[in-house]
Scaffold this motif. Structure first.
Motif, PDB file in Angstrom:
ATOM      1  N   LEU A 237       1.102  -1.086   0.089  1.00  0.00           N
ATOM      2  CA  LEU A 237       0.174  -0.181  -0.456  1.00  0.00           C
ATOM      3  C   LEU A 237       0.504   1.644   0.260  1.00  0.00           C
ATOM      4  CD1 LEU A 237      -2.521  -1.010   2.481  1.00  0.00           C
ATOM      5  CD2 LEU A 237      -2.570  -0.978   0.021  1.00  0.00           C
ATOM      6  N   LEU A 238       1.127   2.371  -1.089  1.00  0.00           N
ATOM      7  CA  LEU A 238       1.799   3.008  -0.908  1.00  0.00           C
ATOM      8  C   LEU A 238       1.140   4.474  -1.641  1.00  0.00           C
ATOM      9  CD1 LEU A 238       4.669   3.905  -2.280  1.00  0.00           C
ATOM     10  CD2 LEU A 238       3.731   3.430  -4.338  1.00  0.00           C
ATOM     11  N   ASP A 239       1.575   5.197  -0.292  1.00  0.00           N
ATOM     12  CA  ASP A 239       0.959   6.936  -0.034  1.00  0.00           C
ATOM     13  C   ASP A 239       1.762   7.625  -1.686  1.00  0.00           C
ATOM     14  OD1 ASP A 239       0.127   9.262   0.334  1.00  0.00           O
ATOM     15  OD2 ASP A 239       1.554   9.973   2.191  1.00  0.00           O
ATOM     16  N   LEU A 240       1.660   8.329  -2.110  1.00  0.00           N
ATOM     17  CA  LEU A 240       2.708   8.939  -3.297  1.00  0.00           C
ATOM     18  C   LEU A 240       3.149  10.121  -2.861  1.00  0.00           C
ATOM     19  CD1 LEU A 240       0.226   9.606  -6.043  1.00  0.00           C
ATOM     20  CD2 LEU A 240       1.575   7.814  -5.951  1.00  0.00           C
ATOM     21  N   ASN A 241       2.896  11.032  -1.416  1.00  0.00           N
ATOM     22  CA  ASN A 241       3.340  12.063  -0.993  1.00  0.00           C
ATOM     23  C   ASN A 241       4.342  12.037   0.162  1.00  0.00           C
ATOM     24  OD1 ASN A 241       2.328  13.798  -2.990  1.00  0.00           O
ATOM     25  ND2 ASN A 241       0.080  13.955  -2.002  1.00  0.00           N
ATOM     26  N   MET A 242       5.065  11.508   0.191  1.00  0.00           N
ATOM     27  CA  MET A 242       6.101  11.298   1.191  1.00  0.00           C
ATOM     28  C   MET A 242       7.623  12.026   0.958  1.00  0.00           C
ATOM     29  SD  MET A 242       5.752   6.860   1.425  1.00  0.00           S
ATOM     30  CE  MET A 242       6.355   6.989   0.420  1.00  0.00           C
ATOM     31  N   PRO A 243       7.987  12.430   2.237  1.00  0.00           N
ATOM     32  CA  PRO A 243       9.554  12.689   2.455  1.00  0.00           C
ATOM     33  C   PRO A 243      11.045  11.873   1.832  1.00  0.00           C
ATOM     34  CG  PRO A 243       8.967  12.445   4.181  1.00  0.00           C
ATOM     35  CD  PRO A 243       7.877  11.489   3.520  1.00  0.00           C
ATOM     36  N   ARG A 244      11.807  12.279   1.139  1.00  0.00           N
ATOM     37  CA  ARG A 244      12.895  11.605   0.671  1.00  0.00           C
ATOM     38  C   ARG A 244      12.760  10.899  -0.566  1.00  0.00           C
ATOM     39  NH1 ARG A 244      16.800   8.649   4.392  1.00  0.00           N
ATOM     40  NH2 ARG A 244      14.695   7.131   4.767  1.00  0.00           N
TER      41      ARG A 244
ATOM     42  N   LEU B 107      -1.603   4.149  -2.065  1.00  0.00           N
ATOM     43  CA  LEU B 107      -3.185   4.371  -0.863  1.00  0.00           C
ATOM     44  C   LEU B 107      -3.075   5.902  -0.561  1.00  0.00           C
ATOM     45  CD1 LEU B 107      -6.325   4.098   0.420  1.00  0.00           C
ATOM     46  CD2 LEU B 107      -4.478   3.243   2.320  1.00  0.00           C
ATOM     47  N   THR B 108      -3.166   7.261  -1.348  1.00  0.00           N
ATOM     48  CA  THR B 108      -3.577   8.392  -1.336  1.00  0.00           C
ATOM     49  C   THR B 108      -4.474   9.493  -1.349  1.00  0.00           C
ATOM     50  OG1 THR B 108      -1.657  10.298  -1.882  1.00  0.00           O
ATOM     51  CG2 THR B 108      -2.996   8.883  -3.377  1.00  0.00           C
ATOM     52  N   THR B 109      -3.869  11.232  -1.428  1.00  0.00           N
ATOM     53  CA  THR B 109      -5.047  11.847  -0.116  1.00  0.00           C
ATOM     54  C   THR B 109      -5.211  12.588  -1.514  1.00  0.00           C
ATOM     55  OG1 THR B 109      -2.906  13.006   0.250  1.00  0.00           O
ATOM     56  CG2 THR B 109      -4.267  11.988   1.771  1.00  0.00           C
ATOM     57  N   SER B 110      -4.284  11.825  -2.766  1.00  0.00           N
ATOM     58  CA  SER B 110      -4.729  13.040  -3.790  1.00  0.00           C
ATOM     59  C   SER B 110      -5.446  12.384  -4.919  1.00  0.00           C
ATOM     60  CB  SER B 110      -3.158  12.226  -5.307  1.00  0.00           C
ATOM     61  OG  SER B 110      -3.329  13.556  -6.631  1.00  0.00           O
ATOM     62  N   LYS B 111      -5.875  13.634  -5.515  1.00  0.00           N
ATOM     63  CA  LYS B 111      -7.633  12.918  -6.565  1.00  0.00           C
ATOM     64  C   LYS B 111      -7.457  13.526  -7.662  1.00  0.00           C
ATOM     65  CE  LYS B 111     -11.083  13.316  -3.363  1.00  0.00           C
ATOM     66  NZ  LYS B 111     -12.431  13.940  -2.852  1.00  0.00           N
ATOM     67  N   ALA B 112      -5.773  14.030  -8.220  1.00  0.00           N
ATOM     68  CA  ALA B 112      -5.528  14.546  -9.180  1.00  0.00           C
ATOM     69  C   ALA B 112      -5.884  13.451 -10.332  1.00  0.00           C
ATOM     70  CB  ALA B 112      -3.715  15.324  -9.125  1.00  0.00           C
ATOM     71  N   GLU B 113      -5.922  13.959 -11.665  1.00  0.00           N
ATOM     72  CA  GLU B 113      -6.632  12.558 -12.777  1.00  0.00           C
ATOM     73  C   GLU B 113      -4.644  12.669 -13.142  1.00  0.00           C
ATOM     74  OE1 GLU B 113      -8.532  14.374 -16.181  1.00  0.00           O
ATOM     75  OE2 GLU B 113     -11.005  14.983 -14.605  1.00  0.00           O
ATOM     76  N   GLU B 114      -3.927  13.597 -12.844  1.00  0.00           N
ATOM     77  CA  GLU B 114      -2.393  13.843 -13.355  1.00  0.00           C
ATOM     78  C   GLU B 114      -1.665  12.314 -12.454  1.00  0.00           C
ATOM     79  OE1 GLU B 114       1.678  15.596 -13.782  1.00  0.00           O
ATOM     80  OE2 GLU B 114       0.182  16.620 -13.747  1.00  0.00           O
ATOM     81  N   ASP B 115      -2.154  12.181 -11.438  1.00  0.00           N
ATOM     82  CA  ASP B 115      -1.578  11.652 -10.660  1.00  0.00           C
ATOM     83  C   ASP B 115      -2.164   9.196 -10.738  1.00  0.00           C
ATOM     84  OD1 ASP B 115       0.508  12.548  -8.919  1.00  0.00           O
ATOM     85  OD2 ASP B 115      -1.135  13.112  -7.162  1.00  0.00           O
ATOM     86  N   VAL B 116      -3.130   9.857 -11.214  1.00  0.00           N
ATOM     87  CA  VAL B 116      -3.705   8.637 -11.748  1.00  0.00           C
ATOM     88  C   VAL B 116      -3.510   8.242 -13.092  1.00  0.00           C
ATOM     89  CG1 VAL B 116      -6.676   7.821 -12.537  1.00  0.00           C
ATOM     90  CG2 VAL B 116      -6.053   9.267  -9.656  1.00  0.00           C
ATOM     91  N   ALA B 117      -3.438   8.338 -14.028  1.00  0.00           N
ATOM     92  CA  ALA B 117      -3.395   8.383 -14.685  1.00  0.00           C
ATOM     93  C   ALA B 117      -1.416   8.109 -14.804  1.00  0.00           C
ATOM     94  CB  ALA B 117      -2.993   9.406 -16.119  1.00  0.00           C
TER      95      ALA B 117
END
Length: 148
Positions: free
Chosen positions: A62-69, A93-103
């Protein structure tokens, strides 16, 4: 029983996820790392993650997109580029709803993309569905045996 590895930098989200897994009575071992660097160290058995008995290879990430490092985007590309790791299913599994992040996530090899729910009740629904789909319905590849 497969181990689930969650890469998530927010301690509250890690705690809520652990509680949601317990609430849903999912008995799978759940491991956590706080960023993409730790995720890759875990998967490559480097540093504190060298002990395979304590840190078994996950059958699901399960991977969040927005993390440090190293963020989840970089980690996803690295996982899917590695023949020894690419067969491990990765659910973003992330807070982002951006179409770009999904694609981009699907283009980079993610197996699913889920926007993190804001309420605990909604998180329980997501975890129940994840558990049913990924742990009961789908046939996953054997852990540690990439396809040839």
């Amino acid at each position: 029983m497969i181990t689930i590895l969650m890469a998530e930098d927010d301690a509250d989200d890690r705690l809520m996820t652990r509680e949601a897994f317990q609430e849903c009575r999912l008995g799978n071992p759940l491991q956590f790392v706080a960023d993409g660097e730790e995720l890759m160290d875990y998967l490559k058995r480097r540093g504190p993650y060298a002990d395979a008995a304590r840190f078994p290879m996950p059958g699901l990430i399960l991977l969040d997109l927005n993390m440090p490092r190293k963020d989840g985007r970089e980690a996803l590309r690295e996982i899917k580029a590695d023949p020894a790791l690419r067969e491990i299913p990765v659910v973003v599994l992330t807070t982002s709803k951006a179409e770009e992040d999904v694609a981009n996530s699907y283009s980079d090899g993610a197996n699913s993309f889920i926007t993190k729910p804001v309420s605990f009740a909604a998180l329980i629904e997501v975890v129940q569905t994840l558990g049913k789909y990924w742990l009961q319905i789908v046939d996953l590849p054997p852990v540690g045996h990439p396809a040839k």
